[in-house]
Design an enzyme around this catalytic site. Structure first.
Site, PDB file in Angstrom:
ATOM      1  N   SER A 185       4.683  10.348  -9.715  1.00  0.00           N
ATOM      2  CA  SER A 185       5.491   9.994 -10.890  1.00  0.00           C
ATOM      3  C   SER A 185       5.275  10.886 -12.102  1.00  0.00           C
ATOM      4  CB  SER A 185       5.214   8.545 -11.272  1.00  0.00           C
ATOM      5  OG  SER A 185       3.849   8.393 -11.604  1.00  0.00           O
ATOM      6  N   HIS A 213       8.365   5.049  -6.423  1.00  0.00           N
ATOM      7  CA  HIS A 213       9.374   5.817  -7.175  1.00  0.00           C
ATOM      8  C   HIS A 213      10.472   6.383  -6.276  1.00  0.00           C
ATOM      9  CE1 HIS A 213       7.905   5.920 -11.354  1.00  0.00           C
ATOM     10  NE2 HIS A 213       6.711   5.745 -10.818  1.00  0.00           N
ATOM     11  N   LYS A 244      10.834  -1.201 -10.294  1.00  0.00           N
ATOM     12  CA  LYS A 244      11.409   0.067 -10.760  1.00  0.00           C
ATOM     13  C   LYS A 244      12.920   0.054 -10.520  1.00  0.00           C
ATOM     14  CE  LYS A 244       7.037   2.314 -10.963  1.00  0.00           C
ATOM     15  NZ  LYS A 244       5.868   2.347 -10.099  1.00  0.00           N
TER      16      LYS A 244
HETATM   17  C1  LIG Z   1       4.507   1.689 -10.295  1.00  0.00           C
HETATM   18  C2  LIG Z   1       3.715   1.913  -9.088  1.00  0.00           C
HETATM   19  C3  LIG Z   1       3.004   0.872  -8.499  1.00  0.00           C
HETATM   20  C4  LIG Z   1       2.903  -0.492  -9.127  1.00  0.00           C
HETATM   21  O1  LIG Z   1       4.076  -1.212  -8.973  1.00  0.00           O
HETATM   22  P1  LIG Z   1       4.222  -2.610  -9.766  1.00  0.00           P
HETATM   23  O2  LIG Z   1       5.219  -3.337  -8.978  1.00  0.00           O
HETATM   24  O3  LIG Z   1       4.663  -2.261 -11.150  1.00  0.00           O
HETATM   25  O4  LIG Z   1       2.886  -3.259  -9.756  1.00  0.00           O
HETATM   26  C5  LIG Z   1       2.339   1.129  -7.312  1.00  0.00           C
HETATM   27  N1  LIG Z   1       2.343   2.343  -6.761  1.00  0.00           N
HETATM   28  C6  LIG Z   1       3.008   3.384  -7.310  1.00  0.00           C
HETATM   29  C7  LIG Z   1       2.995   4.704  -6.633  1.00  0.00           C
HETATM   30  C8  LIG Z   1       3.704   3.204  -8.506  1.00  0.00           C
HETATM   31  O5  LIG Z   1       4.347   4.221  -9.059  1.00  0.00           O
END
Ligand SMILES: *Cc1c(COP(=O)(O)O)cnc(C)c1O
Length: 397
Positions: A185, A213, A244
């Site tokens: 990310s 992502h 997301k």
């Molecule tokens: C955002 C993210 C998470 C966490 O996801 P949430 O649902 O917000 O807890 C886990 N792994 C990766 C790679 C992320 O980018």
């Protein structure tokens, strides 16, 4: 800030003071509007490039309606953990629909992507086992690895040769697991999953990818990284999030049925923490419906990102090597990145500066998260502001 402290808590106030003085104290902006391409902070309207709401679903009328309908029918809370109180029919439907959407055998949902990682990794490996983990993996993967008590061997970022080498060097192990982010990310680059799969397959090592992502972004209609590389049935287990691109909240684990069934028995956040709420679950079901029926939002996301990348490059900005809608506007110096973000904010654009330790020292940046929620007018206005600030701070001519 003056805290009321005593001798045993003084150290916390000192630490907070140090964070304040070094400019690393996290001030969280308060949003006074709905999520979207434009939001309001401090009474001021801003074009928003901070959210991971890739498809603009966080405030989508169809998701809102689905959540309202579900509340009317089933209420709000899940009651207790699913293994004790039972599971709502919507949870079951969502898991079936997600498995079919992603082309996986089966799926289990969690409260978040973070807990999905904390559940999955310790259920697969433990003391005496080994995990090969990309050096830049997300914090929730790192914490899941630590929680498992397995030996953690970090390999160089996206470096399949180094992964091979590390596997050869590691001769003492019980079980083995390779784990990687799908999309990283901070830079927007994609893991070389087909090559990693070849290595995993050659050595008979379990393979797990975190597609947080990539969900709703990569693959046909946003089916994710496994679909993007056509690796269906080859990746043992795939983590995802509904916070997301899905615009809601919740974690996904999809993959081989044997692993999903094992997580229902041994995934600690499944057994000891309550499930997603009813409105969240219903909204996520609607998001799956929406994506399955149309690729329009995913196309709009990519078109917006393509336009932003091309125009920023034309202006002379260094935008790194992103392969996804994430744009890292590379500025190097962390003070410059912070100043850039502040000037953007004063001119109506919300984009976050990111520095060490989230990214390496000297690689500070302003991260621009594109979404389908931006209109052409939003993008044109924002580009004008990026150019203005870039010139003012001497980043571009
Ligand atoms: C955002 C993210 C998470 C966490 O996801 P949430 O649902 O917000 O807890 C886990 N792994 C990766 C790679 C992320 O980018």
């Amino acid at each position: 800030m003056d805290y009321e402290v005593d001798r045993k808590t003084q150290w916390i106030a000192d630490e907070l003071q140090t964070l304040q003085e070094s400019g690393l104290f996290n001030q969280i902006p308060v949003i006074e509007s709905a999520m979207g391409g434009r939001i309001r902070i401090g009474g001021k309207e801003l074009i928003n490039f901070c959210a991971n709401d890739y498809l603009g679903l966080a405030n989508h009328p169809r998701l809102q309606q689905a959540a309202r309908d579900a509340i009317e029918k089933y209420g709000i809370g899940p009651g207790a953990v699913r293994s004790i109180a039972g599971t709502n029919v919507l949870h079951q439907q969502l898991e079936e629909r997600l498995a079919s959407f992603k082309g996986a055998d089966a799926c289990i949902t969690f409260q978040s992507g973070f807990t999905a990682n904390l559940a999955t990794i310790p259920a697969l490996v433990g003391r005496g086992d080994v995990i090969f983990s990309d050096r830049l993996n997300h914090a929730s993967i790192i914490d899941g690895c630590r929680l498992s008590r397995a030996t953690i061997v970090a390999y160089e970022h996206n470096d399949v040769d180094d992964l091979q080498e590390k596997i050869r060097q590691t001769t003492e192990y019980g079980r083995r697991l390779i784990v990687t982010d799908g999309v990283f990310s901070m830079d927007g680059d994609i893991a070389p999953l087909p090559a990693i799969y070849e290595v995993a397959n050659e050595h008979g090592i379990m393979l797990m990818v975190d597609d947080a992502h990539g969900e709703g972004v990569l693959g046909r209609n946003g089916r994710g990284i496994v679909d993007h590389f056509d690796l269906h049935g080859k990746i043992d287990v795939e983590i995802g999030t509904m916070s997301k691109a899905f615009g809601v909240v919740g974690g996904i684990v999809a993959g081989k049925r044997v692993i999903i069934d094992w997580l229902r028995q041994r995934g600690r956040p499944f057994l000891f923490s309550s499930a997603m709420t009813i409105p969240d679950t219903a909204a996520c079901l609607e998001a799956v419906d929406l994506l399955e029926s149309s690729g329009e939002l995913v196309q709009a996301l990519w078109a917006n990102a393509k336009l932003m990348k091309a125009e920023m490059q034309k202006m002379g900005f260094d935008i790194g090597h992103s392969e996804t809608p994430i744009i890292p506007l590379m500025l190097g110096d962390v003070k410059l990145a912070r100043q850039f973000s502040k000037e953007l904010l004063e001119n109506g654009v919300f984009a976050m500066a990111i520095g060490y330790p989230t990214v390496p020292e000297g690689k500070a940046r302003v991260r621009v998260m594109n979404t389908a929620a931006h209109s052409q007018a939003d993008l044109e206005e924002a580009l004008g502001t990026f150019q203005l600030v870039g010139r003012k701070l001497g980043v571009i001519d």
